[in-house]
Design an enzyme around this catalytic site. Structure first.
Site, PDB file in Angstrom:
ATOM      1  N   CYS A   1     -82.323 -82.840 -36.475  1.00 18.68           N
ATOM      2  CA  CYS A   1     -83.749 -82.917 -36.167  1.00 18.68           C
ATOM      3  C   CYS A   1     -84.358 -84.052 -36.980  1.00 18.68           C
ATOM      4  O   CYS A   1     -84.495 -83.949 -38.205  1.00 18.68           O
ATOM      5  CB  CYS A   1     -84.423 -81.582 -36.484  1.00 18.68           C
ATOM      6  SG  CYS A   1     -86.200 -81.635 -36.220  1.00 18.68           S
TER       7      CYS A   1
ATOM      8  N   ASP B   1     -88.732 -83.661 -29.112  1.00 18.37           N
ATOM      9  CA  ASP B   1     -89.242 -82.572 -29.957  1.00 18.37           C
ATOM     10  C   ASP B   1     -90.758 -82.550 -29.848  1.00 18.37           C
ATOM     11  O   ASP B   1     -91.319 -83.015 -28.855  1.00 18.37           O
ATOM     12  CB  ASP B   1     -88.719 -82.777 -31.381  1.00 18.37           C
ATOM     13  CG  ASP B   1     -88.654 -81.479 -32.160  1.00 18.37           C
ATOM     14  OD1 ASP B   1     -89.011 -80.435 -31.606  1.00 18.37           O
ATOM     15  OD2 ASP B   1     -88.250 -81.519 -33.335  1.00 18.37           O
ATOM     16  N   HIS B   2     -91.414 -82.038 -30.865  1.00 16.86           N
ATOM     17  CA  HIS B   2     -92.862 -81.824 -30.793  1.00 16.86           C
ATOM     18  C   HIS B   2     -93.596 -83.007 -30.169  1.00 16.86           C
ATOM     19  O   HIS B   2     -93.356 -84.159 -30.523  1.00 16.86           O
ATOM     20  CB  HIS B   2     -93.449 -81.635 -32.200  1.00 16.86           C
ATOM     21  CG  HIS B   2     -92.766 -80.539 -32.946  1.00 16.86           C
ATOM     22  ND1 HIS B   2     -92.968 -80.327 -34.287  1.00 16.86           N
ATOM     23  CD2 HIS B   2     -91.915 -79.577 -32.549  1.00 16.86           C
ATOM     24  CE1 HIS B   2     -92.253 -79.293 -34.670  1.00 16.86           C
ATOM     25  NE2 HIS B   2     -91.585 -78.824 -33.628  1.00 16.86           N
TER      26      HIS B   2
ATOM     27  N   HIS C   1     -80.177 -75.738 -37.572  1.00 16.64           N
ATOM     28  CA  HIS C   1     -81.372 -76.587 -37.629  1.00 16.64           C
ATOM     29  C   HIS C   1     -81.720 -76.813 -39.098  1.00 16.64           C
ATOM     30  O   HIS C   1     -81.688 -75.876 -39.887  1.00 16.64           O
ATOM     31  CB  HIS C   1     -82.521 -75.863 -36.915  1.00 16.64           C
ATOM     32  CG  HIS C   1     -83.731 -76.715 -36.708  1.00 16.64           C
ATOM     33  ND1 HIS C   1     -84.613 -77.012 -37.724  1.00 16.64           N
ATOM     34  CD2 HIS C   1     -84.190 -77.343 -35.604  1.00 16.64           C
ATOM     35  CE1 HIS C   1     -85.576 -77.794 -37.235  1.00 16.64           C
ATOM     36  NE2 HIS C   1     -85.345 -78.005 -35.963  1.00 16.64           N
TER      37      HIS C   1
ATOM     38  N   HIS D   1     -82.728 -83.047 -31.894  1.00 19.82           N
ATOM     39  CA  HIS D   1     -84.173 -82.938 -31.678  1.00 19.82           C
ATOM     40  C   HIS D   1     -84.729 -84.267 -32.131  1.00 19.82           C
ATOM     41  O   HIS D   1     -84.633 -84.596 -33.313  1.00 19.82           O
ATOM     42  CB  HIS D   1     -84.784 -81.873 -32.595  1.00 19.82           C
ATOM     43  CG  HIS D   1     -84.456 -80.461 -32.216  1.00 19.82           C
ATOM     44  ND1 HIS D   1     -84.949 -79.387 -32.921  1.00 19.82           N
ATOM     45  CD2 HIS D   1     -83.728 -79.955 -31.207  1.00 19.82           C
ATOM     46  CE1 HIS D   1     -84.525 -78.263 -32.355  1.00 19.82           C
ATOM     47  NE2 HIS D   1     -83.766 -78.574 -31.329  1.00 19.82           N
TER      48      HIS D   1
ATOM     49  N   TYR E   1     -95.644 -78.079 -28.385  1.00 20.54           N
ATOM     50  CA  TYR E   1     -94.842 -77.837 -27.177  1.00 20.54           C
ATOM     51  C   TYR E   1     -95.624 -77.889 -25.870  1.00 20.54           C
ATOM     52  O   TYR E   1     -95.381 -77.114 -24.956  1.00 20.54           O
ATOM     53  CB  TYR E   1     -94.080 -76.510 -27.319  1.00 20.54           C
ATOM     54  CG  TYR E   1     -92.952 -76.626 -28.323  1.00 20.54           C
ATOM     55  CD1 TYR E   1     -91.743 -77.191 -27.941  1.00 20.54           C
ATOM     56  CD2 TYR E   1     -93.113 -76.244 -29.646  1.00 20.54           C
ATOM     57  CE1 TYR E   1     -90.717 -77.351 -28.853  1.00 20.54           C
ATOM     58  CE2 TYR E   1     -92.094 -76.396 -30.572  1.00 20.54           C
ATOM     59  CZ  TYR E   1     -90.901 -76.946 -30.165  1.00 20.54           C
ATOM     60  OH  TYR E   1     -89.870 -77.115 -31.063  1.00 20.54           O
TER      61      TYR E   1
HETATM   62  C1  DNO Z   1     -89.821 -76.039 -34.293  1.00 22.56           C
HETATM   63  C2  DNO Z   1     -88.414 -75.794 -34.034  1.00 22.56           C
HETATM   64  C3  DNO Z   1     -87.864 -74.675 -34.885  1.00 22.56           C
HETATM   65  C4  DNO Z   1     -86.452 -74.357 -34.447  1.00 22.56           C
HETATM   66  C5  DNO Z   1     -85.789 -73.323 -35.277  1.00 22.56           C
HETATM   67  C6  DNO Z   1     -84.329 -73.245 -34.926  1.00 22.56           C
HETATM   68  O1  DNO Z   1     -90.456 -76.684 -33.557  1.00 22.56           O
HETATM   69  O2  DNO Z   1     -87.680 -76.934 -34.167  1.00 22.56           O
HETATM   70  O3  DNO Z   1     -88.664 -73.559 -34.747  1.00 22.56           O
HETATM   71  O4  DNO Z   1     -86.481 -73.870 -33.143  1.00 22.56           O
HETATM   72  O5  DNO Z   1     -85.914 -73.575 -36.622  1.00 22.56           O
HETATM   73  O6  DNO Z   1     -83.815 -72.042 -35.355  1.00 22.56           O
END
Ligand code: DNO
Length: 357
Positions: free
Chosen positions: A234, A306-307, A196, A261, A320
């Site tokens: 991401c 993602d978020h 990531h 992501h 989340y």
């Molecule tokens: C946040 C996530 C990160 C991710 C880690 C992967 O929302 O994208 O916490 O899970 O960095 O190791």
């Protein structure tokens, strides 16, 4: 692509059956949360997690994350034992059908935001980052609900002091050492490692960050060409770096991106941003073009929204909650379906024209 959804295990307030109701979600992205960082994930724990997901009709082919112990990042003598443990966790996960492991190599802190509830005019709230506010924070007093781990203040002090001798180059060497140590286990288990990016992609509190953009990707692939060494792309993390060309990266590395992501953000300063709903129109990243670049580059990995924002009165775990991420999944489903069909039809047409010539 396979559409997935992050699930924080049995303590997540979102039940698996709700996740199963989101159109096209084939699996969850999850983890064993009660094993201390550095220890082997026992088969019984993995088996329980897999059984719960299986009973809900969901796959669990992606783990996010197997955290990397700080001693590995620091290159301490204990790292060989810790890397052997990590490799054993990979072998154990492989036995249960896991195909992809997401991890990061950020020293001490995972992702960072300075506000978890920035209000928008429509009444929703989202996460945001202000560099000025960050500079005022005391790293010894930080807690983010989204983090996979937190430290006591003595541990934090010790760690911050130890990192003073770790340059970017040294940290990168330690990453390569770690990857070389676990690649045989990945070969054996058929598991793809997907790093990531650092979020946000710049140094924090004087701590080096090394997975920040295209150059980092190039360096990592050159240093460890094994196919099992790949990326979690991401968009929000990489997109926070204004210099990053997401489309070029997506296209160039589509086949090494095992996990995507996808989320949106709105810039409000050189380094400042507010997270937004997933739609291209909602922010500054061209989500449509990113998906198109991934597909055209040959991407066939896992995707997750993602978020999300907090909407409809939900007071979810930072980034989340259920509702906005579910909307994100639906939007991304639409983009993927439309672009995949267009690209496929264009391919068929090209072949037909070639034949009739
Ligand atoms: C946040 C996530 C990160 C991710 C880690 C992967 O929302 O994208 O916490 O899970 O960095 O190791």
């Amino acid at each position: 692509m396979k559409m997935t959804f992050r699930w924080y295990g049995e303590q997540d307030s979102i039940p698996l059956r709700f996740i199963k109701q989101i159109p096209n979600v084939s699996g969850v992205v999850t983890a064993v949360y009660d094993t201390p960082v550095g220890e082997v994930w026992q088969e019984e724990k993995i088996a329980r997690l897999m059984r719960l997901c299986g009973e809900a009709g969901l796959e669990a082919e992606v783990i996010e994350s197997v955290p990397v112990h700080e001693d590995i990042k620091l290159g301490k003598p204990s790292r060989d034992r810790l890397i052997a443990n990590y490799a054993q966790t990979i072998r154990n996960l492989g036995k249960f059908g896991v195909k992809c492991v997401c991890y990061n190599f950020m020293p001490v802190f995972d992702w960072l935001r300075t506000d978890l509830k920035t209000p928008a005019s429509d009444g929703s709230t989202s996460l945001s980052y202000s560099h000025e506010a960050l500079l005022k924070l005391d790293p010894k007093n930080l807690h983010l609900p989204g983090w996979d781990e937190s430290y006591t203040s003595e541990e934090l002090n010790g760690l911050l002091a130890e990192y003073k001798r770790i340059t970017h180059e040294k940290l990168f060497e330690n990453l390569v050492y770690f990857l070389n140590g676990i690649m045989p286990a990945c070969d054996e288990a058929g598991i793809n490692m997907a790093i990531h990016p650092d979020d946000p992609p710049w140094d924090m509190f004087g701590l080096p960050r090394i997975v920040t953009g295209e150059q980092s990707y190039d360096k990592m692939i050159n240093a460890v060409p094994n196919k099992h060494n790949g990326f979690t792309f991401c968009t929000g993390s990489l997109g926070a770096g204004r210099g990053n060309d997401l489309l070029a990266m997506a296209k160039k590395y589509a086949r090494r991106i095992y996990f995507a992501h996808i989320r949106q953000l709105k810039y409000c300063g050189e380094k400042d941003f507010i997270e937004a709903g997933h739609l291209t129109d909602a922010g500054d990243l061209d989500i449509y073009a990113v998906v198109k670049a991934l597909i055209e580059g040959g991407f066939c990995g896992y995707v997750r929204p993602d978020h999300g924002r907090n909407i409809w009165g939900e007071n979810g775990k930072a980034g989340y909650g259920l509702y906005d991420r579910a909307l994100g999944a639906c939007y991304l489903n639409g983009l993927f379906e439309a672009i995949e069909k267009t690209v496929r039809n264009a391919g068929v047409e090209k072949k037909l024209t070639e034949k009739t010539r």
